[in-house]
Design a protein around this motif. Sequence first.
Motif, PDB file in Angstrom:
ATOM      1  N   PRO A  20       0.809  -1.229   0.000  1.00  0.00           N
ATOM      2  CA  PRO A  20       0.000   0.000   0.000  1.00  0.00           C
ATOM      3  C   PRO A  20       0.841   1.279   0.000  1.00  0.00           C
ATOM      4  O   PRO A  20       0.408   2.303  -0.547  1.00  0.00           O
ATOM      5  N   ASP A  21       2.020   1.241   0.607  1.00  0.00           N
ATOM      6  CA  ASP A  21       2.843   2.463   0.730  1.00  0.00           C
ATOM      7  C   ASP A  21       3.842   2.632  -0.403  1.00  0.00           C
ATOM      8  O   ASP A  21       4.470   3.686  -0.518  1.00  0.00           O
ATOM      9  N   SER A  22       4.023   1.605  -1.206  1.00  0.00           N
ATOM     10  CA  SER A  22       5.033   1.690  -2.268  1.00  0.00           C
ATOM     11  C   SER A  22       4.455   1.447  -3.660  1.00  0.00           C
ATOM     12  O   SER A  22       5.207   1.417  -4.634  1.00  0.00           O
ATOM     13  N   PHE A  23       3.141   1.284  -3.748  1.00  0.00           N
ATOM     14  CA  PHE A  23       2.490   1.010  -5.026  1.00  0.00           C
ATOM     15  C   PHE A  23       1.881   2.294  -5.575  1.00  0.00           C
ATOM     16  O   PHE A  23       1.171   3.015  -4.866  1.00  0.00           O
ATOM     17  N   THR A  24       2.147   2.585  -6.870  1.00  0.00           N
ATOM     18  CA  THR A  24       1.603   3.790  -7.510  1.00  0.00           C
ATOM     19  C   THR A  24       1.166   3.447  -8.927  1.00  0.00           C
ATOM     20  O   THR A  24       1.959   2.909  -9.715  1.00  0.00           O
ATOM     21  N   VAL A  25      -0.092   3.745  -9.247  1.00  0.00           N
ATOM     22  CA  VAL A  25      -0.596   3.534 -10.598  1.00  0.00           C
ATOM     23  C   VAL A  25      -0.202   4.730 -11.456  1.00  0.00           C
ATOM     24  O   VAL A  25      -0.454   5.889 -11.088  1.00  0.00           O
ATOM     25  N   LEU A  26       0.366   4.452 -12.598  1.00  0.00           N
ATOM     26  CA  LEU A  26       0.795   5.513 -13.508  1.00  0.00           C
ATOM     27  C   LEU A  26      -0.206   5.754 -14.623  1.00  0.00           C
ATOM     28  O   LEU A  26      -0.403   6.886 -15.052  1.00  0.00           O
TER      29      LEU A  26
END
Length: 240
Positions: A20-26
Amino acid sequence: MTDYAEEQRNELEAIESIYPDSFTVLSEEPISFTINVTSDAGENGETTEATLKFTYVEKYPDEPPLWEIHTQENLEDSDMGEILALLQQQADENLGMVMIFTLVTAVQEKLNEIVDLMKNRREEEKRRKEEEAEEAEKVAFQGTVVTIENFLAWKDRFEMEMDELRSKRQKEEEQAGKIKLTGKQLFETDHNLDTSDIQFLEDTGNNVEVDESLFQDIDDLDLDDDDPDFDPLDMGSDED
């Protein structure tokens, strides 16, 4: 028939809950996202870090996703090359199954290995620098081996520098008026100097007058030159 879009959506939800803290949707089309992976701390507190970027292809997971190392910290080029090769290996072994978690886990373990190797790298770097310092000191102590070639080259440079130095010094002396002639050179170059003293006396009115009365007429001198026993050297003697 495989519903690739459904499998991809389901995995994406699972990945977001795991990281949750290191996942980012581009982006949504195509689906692209990053996951930041950090190693455990080493014995001196050092860590390594890699941000992995994944992009789903249309037929994922029957075809591997696209990946790249988006950013990194404390990784050398060789480390990143090994990580990319590891991703390729894991993807080949897991075709047909969703694999993002497997790929990220493999990279996490690799980063931990790299941290463990940092101690060896520091020791190797320290040893290399010590060897270089010893070699430099040895070369400085031994000096340069003299050969005919480098001696002649040095001799040419030395003579050229000396010629330039002499030329520079002569120009400086000429400009400062330091080149002086000897007395002989002065008389040879200026013929008026031989009469300069007389001319000086005449110009100042100090003519030299000779009092002839101070001198006895040579005819009045009693020269006993007719005396066969006459010795001029006895004239000043008081023994007689």
